[in-house]
Every structure is written in C-alpha cells, then in structure tokens.
Design an enzyme around this catalytic site. Sequence first.
Site, mmCIF file in Angstrom:
data_model
loop_
_atom_site.group_PDB
_atom_site.id
_atom_site.type_symbol
_atom_site.label_atom_id
_atom_site.label_comp_id
_atom_site.label_asym_id
_atom_site.label_seq_id
_atom_site.Cartn_x
_atom_site.Cartn_y
_atom_site.Cartn_z
ATOM 1 N N ALA A 66 39.255 38.220 30.922
ATOM 2 C CA ALA A 66 38.927 36.897 31.454
ATOM 3 C C ALA A 66 38.361 37.090 32.854
ATOM 4 O O ALA A 66 38.673 38.084 33.523
ATOM 5 C CB ALA A 66 40.185 36.034 31.497
ATOM 6 N N GLY A 111 41.393 39.835 28.039
ATOM 7 C CA GLY A 111 40.721 38.930 27.095
ATOM 8 C C GLY A 111 39.673 39.637 26.248
ATOM 9 O O GLY A 111 39.326 39.162 25.159
ATOM 10 N N GLU A 114 41.650 41.033 23.491
ATOM 11 C CA GLU A 114 42.058 39.888 22.661
ATOM 12 C C GLU A 114 40.888 39.435 21.777
ATOM 13 O O GLU A 114 41.068 39.113 20.605
ATOM 14 C CB GLU A 114 42.543 38.743 23.555
ATOM 15 C CG GLU A 114 43.834 39.099 24.280
ATOM 16 C CD GLU A 114 44.323 37.978 25.175
ATOM 17 O OE1 GLU A 114 43.704 37.757 26.228
ATOM 18 O OE2 GLU A 114 45.316 37.316 24.814
HETATM 19 N N1 COA Z 1 36.692 39.368 35.947
HETATM 20 C C1 COA Z 1 35.753 39.174 36.879
HETATM 21 N N2 COA Z 1 34.958 40.155 37.329
HETATM 22 C C2 COA Z 1 35.143 41.373 36.817
HETATM 23 C C3 COA Z 1 36.104 41.649 35.841
HETATM 24 C C4 COA Z 1 36.905 40.576 35.407
HETATM 25 N N3 COA Z 1 37.828 40.729 34.453
HETATM 26 N N4 COA Z 1 36.055 42.959 35.543
HETATM 27 C C5 COA Z 1 35.074 43.493 36.307
HETATM 28 N N5 COA Z 1 34.525 42.528 37.066
HETATM 29 C C6 COA Z 1 33.431 42.670 38.041
HETATM 30 C C7 COA Z 1 33.892 43.355 39.309
HETATM 31 O O1 COA Z 1 34.507 42.415 40.184
HETATM 32 C C8 COA Z 1 32.567 43.868 39.828
HETATM 33 O O2 COA Z 1 31.849 42.793 40.393
HETATM 34 P P1 COA Z 1 31.096 42.979 41.832
HETATM 35 O O3 COA Z 1 30.086 44.054 41.576
HETATM 36 O O4 COA Z 1 30.488 41.644 42.079
HETATM 37 O O5 COA Z 1 32.159 43.383 42.802
HETATM 38 C C9 COA Z 1 31.827 44.267 38.569
HETATM 39 O O6 COA Z 1 32.435 43.526 37.516
HETATM 40 C C10 COA Z 1 31.935 45.741 38.228
HETATM 41 O O7 COA Z 1 33.316 46.082 38.168
HETATM 42 P P2 COA Z 1 33.973 47.268 39.030
HETATM 43 O O8 COA Z 1 35.413 46.961 39.189
HETATM 44 O O9 COA Z 1 33.179 47.495 40.271
HETATM 45 O O10 COA Z 1 33.750 48.472 38.021
HETATM 46 P P3 COA Z 1 34.616 49.815 37.952
HETATM 47 O O11 COA Z 1 33.861 50.721 37.054
HETATM 48 O O12 COA Z 1 34.974 50.301 39.293
HETATM 49 O O13 COA Z 1 35.991 49.384 37.232
HETATM 50 C C11 COA Z 1 37.317 48.242 35.570
HETATM 51 C C12 COA Z 1 35.972 48.929 35.896
HETATM 52 C C13 COA Z 1 37.175 47.642 34.163
HETATM 53 C C14 COA Z 1 38.434 49.288 35.582
HETATM 54 C C15 COA Z 1 37.609 47.154 36.611
HETATM 55 O O14 COA Z 1 36.444 46.336 36.739
HETATM 56 C C16 COA Z 1 38.757 46.252 36.266
HETATM 57 O O15 COA Z 1 39.899 46.656 36.378
HETATM 58 N N6 COA Z 1 38.471 45.008 35.816
HETATM 59 C C17 COA Z 1 39.500 44.017 35.544
HETATM 60 C C18 COA Z 1 40.192 44.297 34.219
HETATM 61 C C19 COA Z 1 41.286 43.274 33.994
HETATM 62 O O16 COA Z 1 42.281 43.226 34.706
HETATM 63 N N7 COA Z 1 41.105 42.449 32.965
HETATM 64 C C20 COA Z 1 42.066 41.455 32.589
HETATM 65 C C21 COA Z 1 41.718 40.147 33.183
HETATM 66 S S1 COA Z 1 42.906 38.877 32.745
#
Ligand code: COA
Length: 260
Positions: A66, A111, A114
């Site tokens: 999400a 999500g 999911e």
């Molecule tokens: N919601 C909103 N934005 C998200 C996102 C999410 N679930 N997952 C990634 N993004 C965004 C990041 O904020 C970033 O945006 P920015 O460039 O404007 O800062 C962009 O996507 C790239 O993500 P980034 O974190 O820089 O990539 P990464 O390769 O370093 O890490 C992940 C990848 C997947 C490990 C990391 O993005 C992450 O942990 N995401 C959240 C996962 C999560 O908790 N999901 C459950 C949500 S309820």
Amino acid sequence: MPFQNILCTNRGAIRTLTVNRPDKLNALNRETIGELQVAFDQAQHDESVRVVVLAGAGEKAFVAGADIAELQSLSPIDAQAFSRAGQCMMRSIELLGKPVVAKIQGFALGGGLELAMCCHLRIGSEKAKLGLPEITLGLLPGFGGTQRLLRLIGRAAALEFCLLGQAVSAQRAEQLGLLNRVVAAEQLDDEVDGLADRLAASAPNALAGILDAVLVGGECSAAEGMDFESKAFALCFSTDDMREGTTAFLEKRKPVFSGK
Ligand code: COA
C-alpha cells in the site's frame, strides 16, 4: 475508460493488466485500487477475455505494498474504507471466474503480496522477494492478507511472516507453496505467456467451475464443498466444450474449445 495507473493490453484472449507506478515501486494508492476494481470488472464482463495476467511495471517490483505516504494521512474511518476497498477489489479478482496469473519479477510486499495471493497462480522470477512487512510500520495486513496467507501456507509460517515482517526469497516462497513456480528472470515472460496460452486454450466453463469449487466450495464444510463440485461438474454437461473435449479424445485429436 483510460486509467492513470494501470496499463491494459490484449494478446488474443489474454488480457494483461500492469500496475504502472514504477517510480513508487507500483505502490497501491486509493486511485490505483479503484482502477484495478474497474479493470477487473471489465475483464470479467468482456467475453473475449479468458485469462488475465497481473503484473507490475519496471524491473524492481510487482507491487511494494500500500502507498505508505497516502496511508499516513488516513483517519481510522478512512483507513477502514481503504481496507474495505482493497479487500473488495481483491475478492473480485479471486471470484473473477477466469484464471488470473500473477507475474512477480521483484518485490511483492504488504498489499503487493496480498494482491498476488488473490490471484489463482503466482509465477516468480528467482529475484522476487515476498513478505508482509506491515508490522515494521506499526500495522498489520488489511487487504485479506492474514486470512489468505494462513490458508495458503498454514498457521506457523503465516504467523512468522506477519509477526516478523521479513521478506523471503522466491525459492523459499516456492517451498512454502506461496509461489507455484520460480524461473530465471529472463524466462519469466515466456513462462507466464506459455501458462496463459494453455489456460486460454482450455474450456472456460470448466475453468470457471474449478475456480468456483476450489475457492467458494473450499470455504465451506467438506460436504458443502462436494456439493459445489458436483454442481460444477454437472454444469459442464450442458456445454459444447465438454462434447468437444470428450469427442476429440476418442477421435485422437486435439480439442478446440469454443467457450460455449
Ligand atoms: N509506498 C509508497 N512509496 C513507496 C513504497 C510504498 N509501499 N515502496 C517504495 N516506495 C517508494 C519509495 O518511497 C521511493 O520513492 P522516492 O524515490 O520518491 O523516495 C521509491 O518508491 C523507490 O523505493 P526505495 O525505497 O528508494 O527503493 P529501495 O530499492 O531502496 O527499497 C524496498 C525497496 C521495497 C525494500 C523499499 O522501498 C520498501 O521497504 N518499501 C516499503 C515496503 C512496505 O513496507 N510495504 C508495505 C506497505 S503497508
């Protein structure tokens, strides 16, 4: 209707829907959830569509969850509406009556996992990572993830996913039964295309009966589930495709299913 966050393409009877927010790793905001609901409703009612492939744009993520930025601004009432909209959209996918294949090339988190779990088959690249990290945000899954994961991989593994929030490799997900198949990254497109072709060439009424018996029948008691199965089995005897399939076998040729 044009979508902002979903790409829609057709190849024969196969419709591919791609969540298209690669700069946010295809995170699901409210708009995207609404668009997925509409896109799947359209796929359900379009008789030319026999199979749907669900994918995420870019190389890194199927869907990384999400949209956390949007989540932060929600009131409890908004959060309940968001959860219900996601649950409803994912239930529509589960009960589409046509097979839905998730193509998972990278992160399927929160999500995103999911969403993958409400699809009927999940094919992953060896680079995929799957998990429910909501606990690390002080949250829990809200789109049906606790329930679907429990039913897919059992209580012990589901609790480990939810309580620890750590993502697992594609290989581990396959061992657990969360992914149907894992292939090399460069083979993912061909694998999913081949699977979708096979499903598209099958008898759609029989496919719908299988989905109904397993998904709806499977939520009932065993006796009620058997009843679902019998009725779905019997319904096939009203189709041209059942005649074609059995006749083709006896005539030692390949069947051609019309969908009637
Ligand atoms: N919601 C909103 N934005 C998200 C996102 C999410 N679930 N997952 C990634 N993004 C965004 C990041 O904020 C970033 O945006 P920015 O460039 O404007 O800062 C962009 O996507 C790239 O993500 P980034 O974190 O820089 O990539 P990464 O390769 O370093 O890490 C992940 C990848 C997947 C490990 C990391 O993005 C992450 O942990 N995401 C959240 C996962 C999560 O908790 N999901 C459950 C949500 S309820």
